[in-house]
Write a protein that holds these residues in place. Structure first.
Motif, mmCIF file in Angstrom:
data_model
loop_
_atom_site.group_PDB
_atom_site.id
_atom_site.type_symbol
_atom_site.label_atom_id
_atom_site.label_comp_id
_atom_site.label_asym_id
_atom_site.label_seq_id
_atom_site.Cartn_x
_atom_site.Cartn_y
_atom_site.Cartn_z
ATOM 1 N N SER A 174 102.598 83.764 -64.754
ATOM 2 C CA SER A 174 101.794 82.801 -64.014
ATOM 3 C C SER A 174 102.540 82.378 -62.752
ATOM 4 C CB SER A 174 101.514 81.584 -64.902
ATOM 5 O OG SER A 174 100.696 80.680 -64.223
ATOM 6 N N VAL A 175 101.857 82.435 -61.602
ATOM 7 C CA VAL A 175 102.454 82.028 -60.328
ATOM 8 C C VAL A 175 101.441 81.203 -59.536
ATOM 9 C CG1 VAL A 175 103.989 84.039 -60.155
ATOM 10 C CG2 VAL A 175 101.737 84.133 -59.116
ATOM 11 N N GLY A 176 101.924 80.487 -58.546
ATOM 12 C CA GLY A 176 101.045 79.828 -57.593
ATOM 13 C C GLY A 176 100.716 78.378 -57.854
ATOM 14 N N ALA A 177 101.260 77.773 -58.889
ATOM 15 C CA ALA A 177 100.894 76.394 -59.224
ATOM 16 C C ALA A 177 101.272 75.415 -58.120
ATOM 17 C CB ALA A 177 101.544 75.978 -60.540
ATOM 18 N N THR A 178 102.346 75.684 -57.402
ATOM 19 C CA THR A 178 102.804 74.746 -56.369
ATOM 20 C C THR A 178 102.438 75.187 -54.951
ATOM 21 O OG1 THR A 178 104.948 75.856 -56.229
ATOM 22 C CG2 THR A 178 104.753 74.030 -57.797
ATOM 23 N N TYR A 179 101.711 76.292 -54.816
ATOM 24 C CA TYR A 179 101.369 76.803 -53.489
ATOM 25 C C TYR A 179 100.204 76.025 -52.896
ATOM 26 C CZ TYR A 179 103.812 81.022 -55.182
ATOM 27 O OH TYR A 179 104.699 81.905 -55.703
ATOM 28 N N PRO A 180 100.209 75.846 -51.565
ATOM 29 C CA PRO A 180 99.019 75.284 -50.912
ATOM 30 C C PRO A 180 97.909 76.334 -50.866
ATOM 31 C CG PRO A 180 100.676 75.836 -49.271
ATOM 32 C CD PRO A 180 101.301 76.083 -50.623
ATOM 33 N N ALA A 181 96.692 75.896 -50.547
ATOM 34 C CA ALA A 181 95.573 76.834 -50.427
ATOM 35 C C ALA A 181 95.909 77.895 -49.385
ATOM 36 C CB ALA A 181 94.306 76.084 -50.031
ATOM 37 N N GLY A 182 95.551 79.137 -49.681
ATOM 38 C CA GLY A 182 95.833 80.220 -48.738
ATOM 39 C C GLY A 182 95.756 81.567 -49.415
ATOM 40 N N VAL A 183 96.175 82.598 -48.675
ATOM 41 C CA VAL A 183 96.164 83.977 -49.146
ATOM 42 C C VAL A 183 97.612 84.408 -49.346
ATOM 43 C CG1 VAL A 183 95.462 86.346 -48.627
ATOM 44 C CG2 VAL A 183 94.032 84.429 -47.892
ATOM 45 N N PRO A 186 89.603 84.351 -56.755
ATOM 46 C CA PRO A 186 90.493 83.283 -56.309
ATOM 47 C C PRO A 186 90.810 82.288 -57.434
ATOM 48 C CG PRO A 186 88.305 82.980 -55.381
ATOM 49 C CD PRO A 186 88.286 84.280 -56.134
ATOM 50 N N PHE A 187 91.905 81.545 -57.256
ATOM 51 C CA PHE A 187 92.345 80.609 -58.278
ATOM 52 C C PHE A 187 92.491 79.210 -57.693
ATOM 53 C CE2 PHE A 187 96.129 82.295 -56.288
ATOM 54 C CZ PHE A 187 97.060 81.272 -56.280
ATOM 55 N N ALA A 188 92.409 78.206 -58.573
ATOM 56 C CA ALA A 188 92.543 76.815 -58.137
ATOM 57 C C ALA A 188 93.905 76.237 -58.535
ATOM 58 C CB ALA A 188 91.428 75.964 -58.731
ATOM 59 N N VAL A 243 104.542 93.734 -57.367
ATOM 60 C CA VAL A 243 105.083 93.919 -58.711
ATOM 61 C C VAL A 243 105.705 95.316 -58.741
ATOM 62 C CG1 VAL A 243 104.594 93.931 -61.171
ATOM 63 C CG2 VAL A 243 103.276 92.443 -59.650
ATOM 64 N N THR A 244 107.007 95.369 -59.053
ATOM 65 C CA THR A 244 107.747 96.625 -59.025
ATOM 66 C C THR A 244 108.379 96.885 -60.381
ATOM 67 O OG1 THR A 244 108.319 96.149 -56.719
ATOM 68 C CG2 THR A 244 109.550 97.897 -57.804
ATOM 69 N N GLN A 245 108.305 98.126 -60.805
ATOM 70 C CA GLN A 245 109.017 98.562 -62.002
ATOM 71 C C GLN A 245 109.506 99.979 -61.739
ATOM 72 O OE1 GLN A 245 106.907 99.300 -65.718
ATOM 73 N NE2 GLN A 245 108.575 98.308 -66.822
ATOM 74 N N GLY A 246 110.822 100.152 -61.748
ATOM 75 C CA GLY A 246 111.374 101.464 -61.409
ATOM 76 C C GLY A 246 110.948 101.842 -60.006
ATOM 77 N N GLY A 247 110.356 103.004 -59.842
ATOM 78 C CA GLY A 247 109.875 103.453 -58.538
ATOM 79 C C GLY A 247 108.420 103.111 -58.274
ATOM 80 N N GLU A 248 107.779 102.398 -59.191
ATOM 81 C CA GLU A 248 106.364 102.047 -59.044
ATOM 82 C C GLU A 248 106.210 100.676 -58.387
ATOM 83 O OE1 GLU A 248 103.651 103.894 -59.957
ATOM 84 O OE2 GLU A 248 104.991 105.517 -60.512
ATOM 85 N N LEU A 249 105.265 100.566 -57.456
ATOM 86 C CA LEU A 249 104.972 99.308 -56.765
ATOM 87 C C LEU A 249 103.467 99.098 -56.743
ATOM 88 C CD1 LEU A 249 105.608 96.878 -54.845
ATOM 89 C CD2 LEU A 249 105.425 98.509 -52.969
ATOM 90 N N ARG A 250 103.045 97.902 -57.106
ATOM 91 C CA ARG A 250 101.648 97.501 -56.986
ATOM 92 C C ARG A 250 101.617 96.217 -56.172
ATOM 93 N NH1 ARG A 250 101.850 101.724 -58.872
ATOM 94 N NH2 ARG A 250 100.745 102.622 -60.636
ATOM 95 N N THR A 251 100.699 96.147 -55.211
ATOM 96 C CA THR A 251 100.543 94.975 -54.366
ATOM 97 C C THR A 251 99.147 94.411 -54.568
ATOM 98 O OG1 THR A 251 102.079 95.863 -52.726
ATOM 99 C CG2 THR A 251 100.639 94.081 -52.008
ATOM 100 N N LEU A 252 99.085 93.116 -54.849
ATOM 101 C CA LEU A 252 97.811 92.428 -55.046
ATOM 102 C C LEU A 252 97.671 91.332 -54.005
ATOM 103 C CD1 LEU A 252 98.054 91.858 -58.895
ATOM 104 C CD2 LEU A 252 96.863 93.703 -57.728
ATOM 105 N N ARG A 253 96.459 91.121 -53.539
ATOM 106 C CA ARG A 253 96.184 90.007 -52.645
ATOM 107 C C ARG A 253 95.435 88.964 -53.469
ATOM 108 N NH1 ARG A 253 92.098 89.832 -47.691
ATOM 109 N NH2 ARG A 253 90.876 90.731 -49.348
ATOM 110 N N VAL A 254 95.970 87.737 -53.486
ATOM 111 C CA VAL A 254 95.360 86.670 -54.255
ATOM 112 C C VAL A 254 95.068 85.491 -53.316
ATOM 113 C CG1 VAL A 254 96.393 87.334 -56.449
ATOM 114 C CG2 VAL A 254 97.579 85.711 -54.977
ATOM 115 N N VAL A 255 94.046 84.710 -53.676
ATOM 116 C CA VAL A 255 93.598 83.606 -52.843
ATOM 117 C C VAL A 255 93.630 82.322 -53.661
ATOM 118 C CG1 VAL A 255 91.689 82.671 -51.478
ATOM 119 C CG2 VAL A 255 92.101 85.144 -51.521
ATOM 120 N N LYS A 256 94.297 81.293 -53.122
ATOM 121 C CA LYS A 256 94.262 79.978 -53.756
ATOM 122 C C LYS A 256 93.265 79.125 -52.989
ATOM 123 C CE LYS A 256 96.814 76.230 -55.737
ATOM 124 N NZ LYS A 256 98.119 75.722 -56.124
ATOM 125 N N LYS A 257 92.318 78.533 -53.738
ATOM 126 C CA LYS A 257 91.278 77.686 -53.118
ATOM 127 C C LYS A 257 91.823 76.314 -52.806
ATOM 128 C CE LYS A 257 88.258 78.782 -56.622
ATOM 129 N NZ LYS A 257 87.032 78.602 -57.355
#
Length: 97
Positions: free
Chosen positions: A69-78, A27-29, A83-97
């Motif tokens: 870098s993302v999430g600096a203005t987001y409230p705490a949460g999940v 998780p990130f702050a 992230v997509t490139q061409g036909g490839e997709l990766r999904t990440l779950r991140v948590v802001k404390k």
């Protein structure tokens, strides 16, 4: 007795471009860095969703940009980061404390 003979399948290896995405710290702050490793030369699309499915942020970045870098203005949460490139997709779950 019945004998069935089938031809062997051809075994060709196809080189696929590597595409890997990692979030740190999690998780990130403050904000989370999305590190992208790719051997393809297509642009990359980053989309961030909250857990209700609402799109919060969308960026199209050059394939040479490998840390976003993302999430600096987001409230705490999940959050889900797609992230997509061409036909490839990766999904990440991140948590802001």
């Amino acid at each position: 007795i019945c004998t069935i003979t089938t031809p062997g399948a051809s075994r060709a290896s196809v080189a696929t471009p590597s595409f890997d995405v990692v979030a740190h710290p999690n998780p990130f702050a403050e904000s989370v860095n999305i590190s992208i490793t790719s051997s393809a030369s297509q642009d990359i699309v980053v989309k961030v969703y909250d857990m209700t499915g609402r799109l919060l942020e969308q960026r199209q970045v050059d394939d040479r940009e490998n840390i976003i870098s993302v999430g600096a203005t987001y409230p705490a949460g999940v959050y889900l980061v797609n992230v997509t490139q061409g036909g490839e997709l990766r999904t990440l779950r991140v948590v802001k404390k």
